[in-house]
Design a protein around this motif. Structure first.
Motif, PDB file in Angstrom:
ATOM      1  N   THR A 192       0.938  -1.260  -0.166  1.00 34.81           N
ATOM      2  CA  THR A 192      -0.071   0.049   0.054  1.00 34.81           C
ATOM      3  C   THR A 192       0.892   1.461   0.054  1.00 34.81           C
ATOM      4  OG1 THR A 192      -0.312   0.068   2.325  1.00 34.81           O
ATOM      5  CG2 THR A 192      -1.862  -1.120   1.380  1.00 34.81           C
ATOM      6  N   SER A 193       2.239   1.136   0.403  1.00 38.66           N
ATOM      7  CA  SER A 193       2.929   2.283   0.457  1.00 38.66           C
ATOM      8  C   SER A 193       3.783   2.502  -0.792  1.00 38.66           C
ATOM      9  CB  SER A 193       3.699   2.207   1.827  1.00 38.66           C
ATOM     10  OG  SER A 193       4.730   1.028   1.792  1.00 38.66           O
ATOM     11  N   SER A 194       3.706   1.457  -1.674  1.00 36.46           N
ATOM     12  CA  SER A 194       4.679   1.678  -2.741  1.00 36.46           C
ATOM     13  C   SER A 194       3.885   2.403  -4.069  1.00 36.46           C
ATOM     14  CB  SER A 194       5.015   0.333  -3.341  1.00 36.46           C
ATOM     15  OG  SER A 194       5.552   0.377  -4.628  1.00 36.46           O
ATOM     16  N   PRO A 195       4.647   3.485  -4.715  1.00 36.46           N
ATOM     17  CA  PRO A 195       4.027   4.050  -5.586  1.00 36.46           C
ATOM     18  C   PRO A 195       3.907   3.486  -7.185  1.00 36.46           C
ATOM     19  CG  PRO A 195       6.481   4.668  -5.497  1.00 36.46           C
ATOM     20  CD  PRO A 195       5.992   3.884  -4.299  1.00 36.46           C
ATOM     21  N   VAL A 196       4.592   2.197  -7.102  1.00 35.38           N
ATOM     22  CA  VAL A 196       4.370   1.450  -8.362  1.00 35.38           C
ATOM     23  C   VAL A 196       4.259   0.060  -8.006  1.00 35.38           C
ATOM     24  CG1 VAL A 196       6.084   3.162  -9.700  1.00 35.38           C
ATOM     25  CG2 VAL A 196       6.996   1.138  -8.415  1.00 35.38           C
ATOM     26  N   TRP A 197       3.855  -0.632  -9.309  1.00 28.46           N
ATOM     27  CA  TRP A 197       3.523  -2.259  -9.121  1.00 28.46           C
ATOM     28  C   TRP A 197       4.672  -2.831  -8.966  1.00 28.46           C
ATOM     29  CZ3 TRP A 197      -1.124  -2.845  -7.928  1.00 28.46           C
ATOM     30  CH2 TRP A 197      -2.248  -1.973  -8.429  1.00 28.46           C
ATOM     31  N   GLU A 198       4.696  -3.910  -7.717  1.00 29.87           N
ATOM     32  CA  GLU A 198       6.093  -4.354  -7.464  1.00 29.87           C
ATOM     33  C   GLU A 198       6.167  -5.811  -8.058  1.00 29.87           C
ATOM     34  OE1 GLU A 198       7.329  -2.624  -3.329  1.00 29.87           O
ATOM     35  OE2 GLU A 198       5.199  -3.517  -3.159  1.00 29.87           O
ATOM     36  N   LYS A 199       5.097  -6.557  -8.172  1.00 29.21           N
ATOM     37  CA  LYS A 199       4.962  -7.899  -8.736  1.00 29.21           C
ATOM     38  C   LYS A 199       3.887  -8.181  -9.879  1.00 29.21           C
ATOM     39  CE  LYS A 199       6.184 -10.404  -4.442  1.00 29.21           C
ATOM     40  NZ  LYS A 199       7.601 -11.212  -5.097  1.00 29.21           N
ATOM     41  N   LYS A 200       3.947  -8.980 -10.570  1.00 28.82           N
ATOM     42  CA  LYS A 200       3.187  -9.427 -11.854  1.00 28.82           C
ATOM     43  C   LYS A 200       2.819 -11.030 -11.649  1.00 28.82           C
ATOM     44  CE  LYS A 200       4.035  -5.835 -15.180  1.00 28.82           C
ATOM     45  NZ  LYS A 200       4.196  -5.629 -16.707  1.00 28.82           N
ATOM     46  N   PHE A 201       1.746 -11.276 -11.626  1.00 30.56           N
ATOM     47  CA  PHE A 201       1.533 -12.783 -11.834  1.00 30.56           C
ATOM     48  C   PHE A 201       0.593 -13.011 -12.978  1.00 30.56           C
ATOM     49  CE2 PHE A 201       1.334 -11.383  -7.381  1.00 30.56           C
ATOM     50  CZ  PHE A 201       2.201 -12.223  -6.761  1.00 30.56           C
ATOM     51  N   TYR A 202       1.155 -13.822 -13.898  1.00 34.20           N
ATOM     52  CA  TYR A 202       0.545 -14.084 -15.178  1.00 34.20           C
ATOM     53  C   TYR A 202      -0.409 -15.421 -15.287  1.00 34.20           C
ATOM     54  CZ  TYR A 202       0.004 -14.880 -20.319  1.00 34.20           C
ATOM     55  OH  TYR A 202      -0.235 -15.049 -21.486  1.00 34.20           O
ATOM     56  N   THR A 203      -1.400 -14.995 -15.883  1.00 36.99           N
ATOM     57  CA  THR A 203      -2.405 -16.454 -15.816  1.00 36.99           C
ATOM     58  C   THR A 203      -3.185 -16.162 -17.305  1.00 36.99           C
ATOM     59  OG1 THR A 203      -4.352 -17.334 -15.066  1.00 36.99           O
ATOM     60  CG2 THR A 203      -4.214 -15.209 -14.661  1.00 36.99           C
TER      61      THR A 203
END
Length: 450
Positions: free
Chosen positions: A402-413
């Motif tokens: 919640t404190s991060s300005p950018v997306w940190e992980k991606k999960f592909y499906t």
């Protein structure tokens, strides 16, 4: 024997290391577009715009060589020149409206004109529209001065040059969605041209998926602080939505989405995509709609409920902005071409092209994105439906603290659902469609599902 075993171990370790690397995939067509941006082209556009003397919205519209009228006709002419290479996909025109005196920044009846080029999408069922803009008008110290030379090389000749170059390059390609290139007028008279366009888009029901406003993207240095830097670019985006905030405020507060409006998602998209394709450039996210107590042409769009951001240089030089041409105490004032950095302008133009192309080639965003809240759980289950337009070969579920300005992980499906072992209490999520070419849609924050 020992040597053979050693070689096998090293080879196995190298294979594992390569598999663990994060690979940045660049779309080949978008790479070509980015590499096609030329400093010389941008410089030629700026030189021509400066040659019109002043481009004040209140200036002459009858002359063929001076004033805003000649300037806007020249932009339409450039668009029509590019239309010849588009196989009928690009259509250019001057969109006009008359503003009456308002007692503020319009003191006479004024025929305002936006120079527009529409690159029609190849999929007739895809109604998405992407807008990229710069403002053609210029000014000196007195915003009502319509006769003195106002070169407007950077403010905002740079933004318009970027738009023209984007039209030149992108008109040679096909995109599923429609892209509109526009040089608006009336920005210095209180965002008149962009307001006219945003109101029309709202009334006519345009499906504007994103709008990129470029205002001053060609100067690398600042006054007072004397910073010189052409490796960073700012993107301004609103936090709380200007449109219908009263209807959405409760949900925003309850779910902690103060930093996850659509325009802020677009800003993150600009950062990720721009940095993917443009080397030696960092996109900085600025968490306000525009500079302190100032405004830009994206504002009428966000006020009408559209997703829009402002793209602008990192350091502003106020000696070369809104200034009469003069020299005082050895300091030369005025928005002149000699103060610009055309390599910086090239990179910033390339960011726009990369973002527009990636969006217009991608399928539309997934629909009805939900996060399940039926049971208390330390995992999170998200589900959604396929996009309305285009074919999604799969989806990314994005996650960040919640404190991060950018997306940190991606999960592909490849499915339309995903359960991941991360608590919705501690993380924020979104889902985006991924097309066959790897192009991603804008992310969608999930609603509540049961």
């Amino acid at each position: 024997m020992r040597k053979t075993l050693f070689v096998l171990l090293v080879s196995s370790f190298a294979a594992v290391s390569l598999q663990a690397q994060t690979i940045i995939n660049r779309d080949a067509d978008i790479e070509k577009m980015v590499k096609s941006v030329h400093q010389d082209s941008l410089k030629s556009y700026i030189s021509k715009m400066v040659a019109f003397g002043t481009r004040s919205t209140l200036s002459d519209i009858k002359s063929k060589t001076k004033g805003i009228g000649a300037a806007r006709n020249w932009v339409v002419g450039k668009f029509n020149q590019f239309a010849k290479q588009s196989n009928g996909r690009l259509i250019a025109y001057l969109d006009t409206t008359t503003f009456k005196p308002d007692g503020k920044r319009v003191d006479q009846s004024t025929l305002l004109g936006n120079a527009v080029a529409v690159l029609k999408g190849s999929d007739t069922n895809d109604k998405r529209v992407y807008v990229v803009s710069g403002h053609l008008d210029s000014r000196v110290t007195d915003v009502m001065n319509r006769t003195s030379d106002a070169p407007g090389a950077n403010d905002d000749g740079s933004g318009v040059a970027g738009v023209i170059e984007a039209a030149r390059i992108m008109s040679q390609y096909q995109f599923s969605a429609t892209i509109i290139f526009v040089a608006v007028s009336g920005e210095e008279q209180s965002l008149l041209g962009s307001g006219f366009m945003a109101d029309k888009a709202k009334k006519e029901g345009w499906n504007v998926d994103a709008m990129l406003n470029n205002d001053m993207i060609g100067s690398n240095n600042s006054s007072e602080t004397q910073i010189i830097d052409n490796t960073r670019l700012r993107v301004f985006s609103e936090g709380l939505p200007a449109y219908e905030l009263d209807k959405n405020a409760k949900a925003i507060r309850q779910f902690g989405l103060e930093n996850d409006g659509k325009s802020r998602q677009l800003a993150r998209y600009v950062k990720e995509t721009g940095e993917r394709y443009v080397d030696q450039l960092e996109v900085k996210l600025i968490y306000r709609n525009d500079r302190f107590l100032r405004g830009g042409d994206h504002t009428p769009f966000v006020e009408n409920g559209f997703t829009a951001v402002r793209i602008t240089e990192m350091n502003e030089n106020f000696e070369h902005q809104h200034q009469d041409l003069r020299t005082e105490k050895g300091v030369r004032y005025g928005d002149l071409q000699e103060f610009m950095d055309f390599e910086y302008l090239r990179k910033n133009t390339a960011v726009n092209i990369a973002v527009l192309a990636n969006l217009a080639k991608a399928p539309s965003a997934p629909s009805e994105v939900k996060i399940d809240v039926k049971n208390l759980s330390n995992s999170s289950y998200l589900y959604w439906k396929a996009p309305a337009n285009g074919t999604a070969k799969g989806y990314y579920v994005l996650m960040r603290e919640t404190s991060s300005p950018v997306w940190e992980k991606k999960f592909y499906t490849t499915a339309t659902e995903l359960k991941i072992p991360y608590s919705k209490d501690n993380y924020l999520f979104a889902v985006q469609s991924v097309g066959n070419g790897g192009n991603e849609s804008l992310p969608v924050v999930p609603g509540i599902g049961r």
